[in-house]
Design an enzyme around this catalytic site. Structure first.
Site, PDB file in Angstrom:
ATOM      1  CG  ASP A  20      -2.108   0.911   1.071  1.00  6.62           C
ATOM      2  OD1 ASP A  20      -2.347   1.406  -0.047  1.00  6.62           O
ATOM      3  OD2 ASP A  20      -2.808   1.142   2.080  1.00  6.62           O
ATOM      4  CG  ASN A  68      -7.864  -1.916  -5.267  1.00  5.35           C
ATOM      5  OD1 ASN A  68      -6.992  -2.749  -5.020  1.00  5.35           O
ATOM      6  ND2 ASN A  68      -8.130  -0.915  -4.429  1.00  5.35           N
TER       7      ASN A  68
HETATM    8  C1  IPE Z   1      -5.539  -2.658  -0.296  1.00 10.80           C
HETATM    9  O1  IPE Z   1      -5.162  -1.330  -0.422  1.00 10.80           O
HETATM   10  C2  IPE Z   1      -5.463  -3.375  -1.611  1.00 10.80           C
HETATM   11  C3  IPE Z   1      -4.113  -3.501  -2.174  1.00 10.80           C
HETATM   12  C4  IPE Z   1      -2.991  -3.159  -1.612  1.00 10.80           C
HETATM   13  C5  IPE Z   1      -4.047  -4.105  -3.477  1.00 10.80           C
HETATM   14  P1  IPE Z   1      -6.258  -0.165  -0.604  1.00 10.80           P
HETATM   15  O2  IPE Z   1      -5.495   1.104  -0.678  1.00 10.80           O
HETATM   16  O3  IPE Z   1      -7.173  -0.486  -1.717  1.00 10.80           O
HETATM   17  O4  IPE Z   1      -7.068  -0.273   0.766  1.00 10.80           O
HETATM   18  P2  IPE Z   1      -7.989   0.804   1.493  1.00 10.80           P
HETATM   19  O5  IPE Z   1      -8.998   1.286   0.480  1.00 10.80           O
HETATM   20  O6  IPE Z   1      -7.111   1.914   1.952  1.00 10.80           O
HETATM   21  O7  IPE Z   1      -8.592   0.057   2.633  1.00 10.80           O
HETATM   22  C1  IPE Z   2      -1.726   0.243  -3.238  1.00  7.25           C
HETATM   23  O1  IPE Z   2      -1.416   1.599  -3.325  1.00  7.25           O
HETATM   24  C2  IPE Z   2      -2.008  -0.388  -4.577  1.00  7.25           C
HETATM   25  C3  IPE Z   2      -3.419  -0.718  -4.823  1.00  7.25           C
HETATM   26  C4  IPE Z   2      -4.355  -0.595  -3.954  1.00  7.25           C
HETATM   27  C5  IPE Z   2      -3.779  -1.180  -6.128  1.00  7.25           C
HETATM   28  P1  IPE Z   2      -2.554   2.698  -3.393  1.00  7.25           P
HETATM   29  O2  IPE Z   2      -2.859   2.973  -4.818  1.00  7.25           O
HETATM   30  O3  IPE Z   2      -3.705   2.307  -2.553  1.00  7.25           O
HETATM   31  O4  IPE Z   2      -1.817   3.947  -2.766  1.00  7.25           O
HETATM   32  P2  IPE Z   2      -2.435   4.979  -1.730  1.00  7.25           P
HETATM   33  O5  IPE Z   2      -2.927   4.185  -0.547  1.00  7.25           O
HETATM   34  O6  IPE Z   2      -3.556   5.679  -2.435  1.00  7.25           O
HETATM   35  O7  IPE Z   2      -1.303   5.877  -1.383  1.00  7.25           O
HETATM   36 MG    MG Z   3      -4.077   2.481  -0.572  1.00  4.99          MG
END
Ligand code: IPE
Ligand code: IPE
Ligand code: MG
Length: 243
Positions: A20, A68
Site C-alpha cells: 500500500d 479496487n
Molecule cells: C488494499 O489497499 C489493496 C491492495 C494493496 C491491493 P487499498 O489502498 O485499496 O485499501 P484501502 O482502500 O485503503 O482500505
Molecule cells: C496500493 O497503493 C495499490 C493498490 C491498492 C492497487 P494505493 O494505490 O492504494 O496507494 P495509496 O494508498 O492511495 O497511497
Molecule cells: Mg491504498
C-alpha cells in the site's frame, strides 16, 4: 538485523504483504498516481529476490482487490499493464529458481493480456515446489470464503461430499489456492492499520507488522526490520507460548 539466514528456523514460512501507499508515494513526487504502481512493480521484483535469499518459502502479495475496481479506469488500466510487464520480465527467472507462481482471485475479469500472462505463469511453473509466489489479483477475502462455501455446496449436491465432511481443514481445499500454509506474518506498508478484506481465512493466527514506509520505498532493509519485529513476538496459539 535480520541477515541472510536461509535454513534459520525462525524464518516465517508464509509472509503476506499488503503493498500500500503507491499513490501517496507518487503524489509526494508530483507524479501521477499510476507511476506509483509502476515503481511498486519494480520494487516487487527486487523484494521477491530478497525473500528468496532469506529462505521464505511462501509469499503472498496483494496487488489488486475486488474493491479496487471502483478506482478511475485510467489508473486501473495502467496498473493492469504494469502487472503484465512484471510477469513478462520475471517469469523466466522465477521458473529457473524453482518458484511456483499462483494467483488468488477471479482472473476471468482481468484485461485479456494480463489474464493470459497470469495463466501462462501458472502453467509454466506448475511443477516447481521450492518457493511459492502467490499474487492476489482481483482478490477479496470475503469473496474467497463465499466462493469456497459455494463450491463445497456444489460438491454436496453432486454427491462428492457430504455436509459432515466440512472441517476447518477440508474447507481450505476450496480456497483459491488449496494447500497454502496459514500466514505467519502479515506486513502492511503506508501506515494504514487494517486488513482491507485480505486473506481473511488464512490470517487467523498471523502476526501483524505495520510500517509507515510507502510500498515503492519498501526495500530489503525495511523487510529485515519487519522480520526483526516478528522475531520478538511470542506466538502462543491460545497456549502459554514461551513465557
Ligand atoms: C488494499 O489497499 C489493496 C491492495 C494493496 C491491493 P487499498 O489502498 O485499496 O485499501 P484501502 O482502500 O485503503 O482500505
Ligand atoms: C496500493 O497503493 C495499490 C493498490 C491498492 C492497487 P494505493 O494505490 O492504494 O496507494 P495509496 O494508498 O492511495 O497511497
Ligand atoms: Mg491504498
Amino acid at each position: 538485523m535480520a541477515k541472510k539466514t536461509t535454513g534459520d528456523e525462525r524464518i516465517p514460512t508464509h509472509v503476506a504483504f499488503i503493498m500500500d501507499g503507491n499513490g501517496r508515494w507518487a503524489k509526494l513526487r508530483g507524479l501521477p498516481r499510476y507511476l506509483g504502481h509502476k515503481a511498486a512493480c519494480e520494487r516487487l521484483s527486487s523484494l521477491l529476490r530478497h525473500c528468496r535469499d532469506l529462505g521464505i518459502k511462501v509469499t503472498s502479495f496483494f496487488a489488486f482487490s475486488t474493491e479496487n475496481w471502483s478506482r478511475p479506469k485510467d489508473e486501473v488500466d495502467h496498473l493492469m499493464e504494469y502487472l503484465r510487464v512484471f510477469f513478462e520480465k520475471n517469469i523466466d527467472e522465477l521458473k529457473e529458481n524453482g518458484t511456483r507462481i499462483l494467483v488468488s482471485g477471479e482472473i476471468d475479469r482481468l484485461p485479456e493480456a494480463t489474464r493470459d500472462i497470469c495463466l501462462r505463469a501458472i502453467e509454466e511453473t506448475k511443477a516447481n515446489d521450492r518457493f511459492y509466489f502467490n499474487v492476489c489479483l482481483n482478490y477479496g477475502g470475503r469473496d474467497e470464503i463465499v466462493r469456497a462455501a459455494r463450491l463445497f455446496a456444489d460438491d454436496c449436491v453432486n454427491g462428492k461430499r457430504k455436509p459432515s465432511d466440512l472441517t476447518e481443514l477440508t474447507f481450505k481445499d476450496y480456497l483459491f489456492v488449496p494447500g497454502l500454509p496459514d500466514v505467519d506474518l502479515l506486513i502492511r506498508t503506508s501506515g494504514e492499520e487494517r486488513l482491507s478484506n485480505y486473506l481473511l481465512y488464512e490470517i487467523a493466527y498471523a502476526e501483524f507488522v505495520f510500517t509507515d514506509t510507502y510500498w515503492p520505498d519498501f526495500d530489503d532493509k525495511a523487510l529485515d526490520r519487519c522480520l526483526d519485529e516478528y522475531y520478538k513476538r511470542n506466538r502462543r496459539f491460545g497456549g502459554l507460548g514461551n513465557g
